[in-house]
Design a protein around this motif. Structure first.
Motif, PDB file in Angstrom:
ATOM      1  N   ALA A  33       0.829  -1.209   0.000  1.00 36.55           N
ATOM      2  CA  ALA A  33       0.000   0.000   0.000  1.00 36.55           C
ATOM      3  C   ALA A  33       0.865   1.261   0.000  1.00 36.55           C
ATOM      4  CB  ALA A  33      -0.937  -0.003   1.203  1.00 36.55           C
ATOM      5  N   THR A  34       1.964   1.219   0.712  1.00 38.09           N
ATOM      6  CA  THR A  34       2.876   2.365   0.739  1.00 38.09           C
ATOM      7  C   THR A  34       3.430   2.636  -0.650  1.00 38.09           C
ATOM      8  OG1 THR A  34       3.433   1.946   3.050  1.00 38.09           O
ATOM      9  CG2 THR A  34       5.009   3.253   1.770  1.00 38.09           C
ATOM     10  N   GLU A  35       3.805   1.584  -1.358  1.00 32.22           N
ATOM     11  CA  GLU A  35       4.307   1.746  -2.729  1.00 32.22           C
ATOM     12  C   GLU A  35       3.195   2.216  -3.657  1.00 32.22           C
ATOM     13  OE1 GLU A  35       6.576   2.091  -6.043  1.00 32.22           O
ATOM     14  OE2 GLU A  35       7.280   1.880  -3.982  1.00 32.22           O
ATOM     15  N   LEU A  36       1.976   1.708  -3.472  1.00 36.82           N
ATOM     16  CA  LEU A  36       0.853   2.150  -4.307  1.00 36.82           C
ATOM     17  C   LEU A  36       0.589   3.637  -4.126  1.00 36.82           C
ATOM     18  CD1 LEU A  36      -1.756  -0.733  -3.868  1.00 36.82           C
ATOM     19  CD2 LEU A  36      -0.275  -0.299  -5.847  1.00 36.82           C
ATOM     20  N   ARG A  37       0.623   4.105  -2.865  1.00 33.65           N
ATOM     21  CA  ARG A  37       0.391   5.533  -2.610  1.00 33.65           C
ATOM     22  C   ARG A  37       1.443   6.386  -3.321  1.00 33.65           C
ATOM     23  NH1 ARG A  37      -0.187   3.414   2.674  1.00 33.65           N
ATOM     24  NH2 ARG A  37      -2.365   3.256   3.253  1.00 33.65           N
ATOM     25  N   GLU A  42       3.052   9.939  -7.777  1.00 33.25           N
ATOM     26  CA  GLU A  42       4.082  10.218  -8.781  1.00 33.25           C
ATOM     27  C   GLU A  42       3.588  10.007 -10.211  1.00 33.25           C
ATOM     28  OE1 GLU A  42       7.176   7.558  -7.516  1.00 33.25           O
ATOM     29  OE2 GLU A  42       7.514   8.687  -5.654  1.00 33.25           O
ATOM     30  N   GLY A  43       2.364   9.557 -10.373  1.00 31.99           N
ATOM     31  CA  GLY A  43       1.811   9.336 -11.703  1.00 31.99           C
ATOM     32  C   GLY A  43       2.276   8.037 -12.352  1.00 31.99           C
ATOM     33  N   ARG A  44       2.817   7.118 -11.557  1.00 32.96           N
ATOM     34  CA  ARG A  44       3.294   5.843 -12.100  1.00 32.96           C
ATOM     35  C   ARG A  44       2.229   4.754 -12.053  1.00 32.96           C
ATOM     36  NH1 ARG A  44       6.811   3.349  -9.128  1.00 32.96           N
ATOM     37  NH2 ARG A  44       6.544   4.582  -7.248  1.00 32.96           N
ATOM     38  N   LEU A  45       1.128   4.985 -11.346  1.00 34.74           N
ATOM     39  CA  LEU A  45       0.039   4.006 -11.252  1.00 34.74           C
ATOM     40  C   LEU A  45      -1.116   4.506 -12.099  1.00 34.74           C
ATOM     41  CD1 LEU A  45      -1.100   1.411  -9.940  1.00 34.74           C
ATOM     42  CD2 LEU A  45      -1.982   2.873  -8.107  1.00 34.74           C
ATOM     43  N   ARG A  46      -1.470   3.750 -13.109  1.00 34.28           N
ATOM     44  CA  ARG A  46      -2.565   4.119 -13.994  1.00 34.28           C
ATOM     45  C   ARG A  46      -3.795   3.275 -13.671  1.00 34.28           C
ATOM     46  NH1 ARG A  46       1.992   4.071 -16.563  1.00 34.28           N
ATOM     47  NH2 ARG A  46       1.739   2.099 -17.628  1.00 34.28           N
ATOM     48  N   ALA A  47      -4.218   3.368 -12.427  1.00 33.17           N
ATOM     49  CA  ALA A  47      -5.388   2.623 -11.950  1.00 33.17           C
ATOM     50  C   ALA A  47      -5.888   3.275 -10.675  1.00 33.17           C
ATOM     51  CB  ALA A  47      -5.018   1.168 -11.680  1.00 33.17           C
TER      52      ALA A  47
END
Length: 147
Positions: A33-37, A42-47
């Motif tokens: 979850a920390t990495e997802l946040r 940072e705009g690296r998660l497109r979901a």
């Protein structure tokens, strides 16, 4: 492009109290979850992602005489659609979705979790079981939603 204010508010996390003890599975989920946040900010998660309140199920207990006691919050969550066995993380993308269930090194899925997995598969929703934060992140990289 600056990070939208709504996303900053959604990704806020203050941390757990030092008195909270977590097991190996929760430790991996916390790292995930920390990495997802960070990836979202940072705009690296497109979901869009969420962790359903599965921990509410742990509030059910046995009372005197073995009677099952279901707290009002749990009863309400179930009435409003909390599904037994829902995966730990649900991801929504513009043209797809996926579910990730975390398990400890030796953990196995409950019957409810197997039923939820089968429902996902019947609907064409990819369902994955992982045992580490890195395993979950790799699923997202492979799906093309995490860079």
């Amino acid at each position: 492009m600056p990070t939208p204010a709504f996303l900053v508010r959604l990704m806020q996390y203050r941390g757990l109290s030092r008195s909270v003890r977590i097991g190996p599975e929760d430790s991996e989920c916390l790292a995930f979850a920390t990495e997802l946040r960070a990836a979202a900010l940072e705009g690296r998660l497109r979901a869009v992602f969420t962790h359903p309140a599965n921990e509410l199920a742990g509030m059910v207990r046995k009372g005197p005489g073995g009677k099952v006691i279901v707290p009002a919050q749990v009863a309400l969550a179930r009435a409003l659609g909390l599904i037994t066995g829902t995966a730990d993380y649900l991801f929504m993308m513009c043209d797809s979705s996926l579910a990730i269930e975390f398990k400890s090194k030796n953990g196995s899925m409950t019957e409810g979790q197997k039923d939820f997995r089968d429902w996902c598969e019947a609907m064409g929703v990819p369902h994955h079981v992982v045992r580490s934060a890195e395993g979950g992140l790799q699923i997202l990289r492979d799906a093309g939603v995490l860079s």
